[in-house]
Design a protein around this motif. Structure first.
Motif, mmCIF file in Angstrom:
data_model
loop_
_atom_site.group_PDB
_atom_site.id
_atom_site.type_symbol
_atom_site.label_atom_id
_atom_site.label_comp_id
_atom_site.label_asym_id
_atom_site.label_seq_id
_atom_site.Cartn_x
_atom_site.Cartn_y
_atom_site.Cartn_z
ATOM 1 N N GLN A 74 0.824 -1.202 0.000
ATOM 2 C CA GLN A 74 0.000 0.000 0.000
ATOM 3 C C GLN A 74 0.860 1.254 0.000
ATOM 4 O OE1 GLN A 74 -2.545 -0.693 3.412
ATOM 5 N NE2 GLN A 74 -4.153 -1.603 2.134
ATOM 6 N N ARG A 75 1.949 1.252 0.771
ATOM 7 C CA ARG A 75 2.860 2.396 0.789
ATOM 8 C C ARG A 75 3.482 2.622 -0.590
ATOM 9 N NH1 ARG A 75 6.480 0.694 4.405
ATOM 10 N NH2 ARG A 75 4.924 -0.037 5.756
ATOM 11 N N GLN A 76 3.858 1.527 -1.234
ATOM 12 C CA GLN A 76 4.445 1.630 -2.569
ATOM 13 C C GLN A 76 3.429 2.217 -3.545
ATOM 14 O OE1 GLN A 76 3.767 -0.294 -5.571
ATOM 15 N NE2 GLN A 76 5.454 0.699 -6.645
ATOM 16 N N GLN A 77 2.163 1.815 -3.418
ATOM 17 C CA GLN A 77 1.131 2.343 -4.307
ATOM 18 C C GLN A 77 0.870 3.819 -4.023
ATOM 19 O OE1 GLN A 77 -2.607 0.246 -4.112
ATOM 20 N NE2 GLN A 77 -3.087 0.755 -6.232
ATOM 21 N N LEU A 78 0.919 4.241 -2.755
ATOM 22 C CA LEU A 78 0.691 5.644 -2.412
ATOM 23 C C LEU A 78 1.824 6.552 -2.886
ATOM 24 C CD1 LEU A 78 -0.736 5.474 1.222
ATOM 25 C CD2 LEU A 78 -1.914 6.281 -0.823
ATOM 26 N N ASN A 79 3.015 6.005 -3.067
ATOM 27 C CA ASN A 79 4.180 6.824 -3.386
ATOM 28 C C ASN A 79 4.687 6.605 -4.807
ATOM 29 O OD1 ASN A 79 4.355 8.054 -0.807
ATOM 30 N ND2 ASN A 79 5.165 6.133 -0.012
ATOM 31 N N SER A 80 3.822 6.152 -5.708
ATOM 32 C CA SER A 80 4.268 5.917 -7.080
ATOM 33 C C SER A 80 3.219 6.397 -8.073
ATOM 34 C CB SER A 80 4.539 4.428 -7.296
ATOM 35 O OG SER A 80 3.323 3.703 -7.200
ATOM 36 N N TYR A 81 3.693 6.538 -9.308
ATOM 37 C CA TYR A 81 2.802 6.875 -10.415
ATOM 38 C C TYR A 81 2.294 5.580 -11.022
ATOM 39 C CZ TYR A 81 4.713 11.613 -10.241
ATOM 40 O OH TYR A 81 5.072 12.868 -9.846
ATOM 41 N N GLY A 82 1.096 5.629 -11.594
ATOM 42 C CA GLY A 82 0.569 4.452 -12.269
ATOM 43 C C GLY A 82 -0.831 4.709 -12.797
ATOM 44 N N TRP A 83 -1.264 3.817 -13.640
ATOM 45 C CA TRP A 83 -2.599 3.928 -14.221
ATOM 46 C C TRP A 83 -3.624 3.255 -13.321
ATOM 47 C CZ3 TRP A 83 -3.572 7.231 -17.843
ATOM 48 C CH2 TRP A 83 -2.598 7.571 -18.767
ATOM 49 N N VAL A 84 -4.733 3.948 -13.119
ATOM 50 C CA VAL A 84 -5.888 3.350 -12.458
ATOM 51 C C VAL A 84 -6.755 2.730 -13.532
ATOM 52 C CG1 VAL A 84 -7.947 3.780 -11.064
ATOM 53 C CG2 VAL A 84 -5.807 4.956 -10.532
#
Length: 117
Positions: A74-84
């Protein structure tokens, strides 16, 4: 009582024996009737085949380690760019960057003219 109005001094054993035997027979009959009624009152359920018995619950072997893995993801997802959803053009940005963008937009927003002080 005898003819003079006094009580008898002896016990009539045959009468007492008949009374005891009658009481014992009544108790036995009542118990038999209860057993027969019980057989008809208790519902009979068919045996469950072994393949229909649900599996035992699968518990976590190491909950703290599992939680640490989840927190890292979850931390990695909060601190990275990416497509939803790339098809509709929805992306995610790091949370720190999102707060900066919102703060900048808030500073640029015009003051509401509805409140006069």
């Amino acid at each position: 009582m005898n003819a003079q109005g006094h009580e008898k001094h002896h016990i009539d054993a045959p009468v007492l024996t008949r009374l005891g035997v009658g009481f014992a027979c009544a108790v036995a009959l009542i118990l038999l009737l209860m057993a027969l009624l019980w057989q008809h009152m208790v519902p009979r359920y068919p045996a469950v085949p072994a393949q229909q018995v649900p599996a035992p619950p699968r518990l976590q072997a190491t909950p703290p380690a599992d939680r640490a893995v989840l927190d890292r993801a979850q931390r990695q997802q909060l601190n990275s760019y990416g497509w939803v959803n790339q098809g509709s053009g929805v992306a995610r940005i790091p949370i720190e960057r999102a707060m900066q963008v919102l703060a900048t937009q808030h500073d640029k927003a015009p003051a509401s003219s509805g409140s006069a002080r």
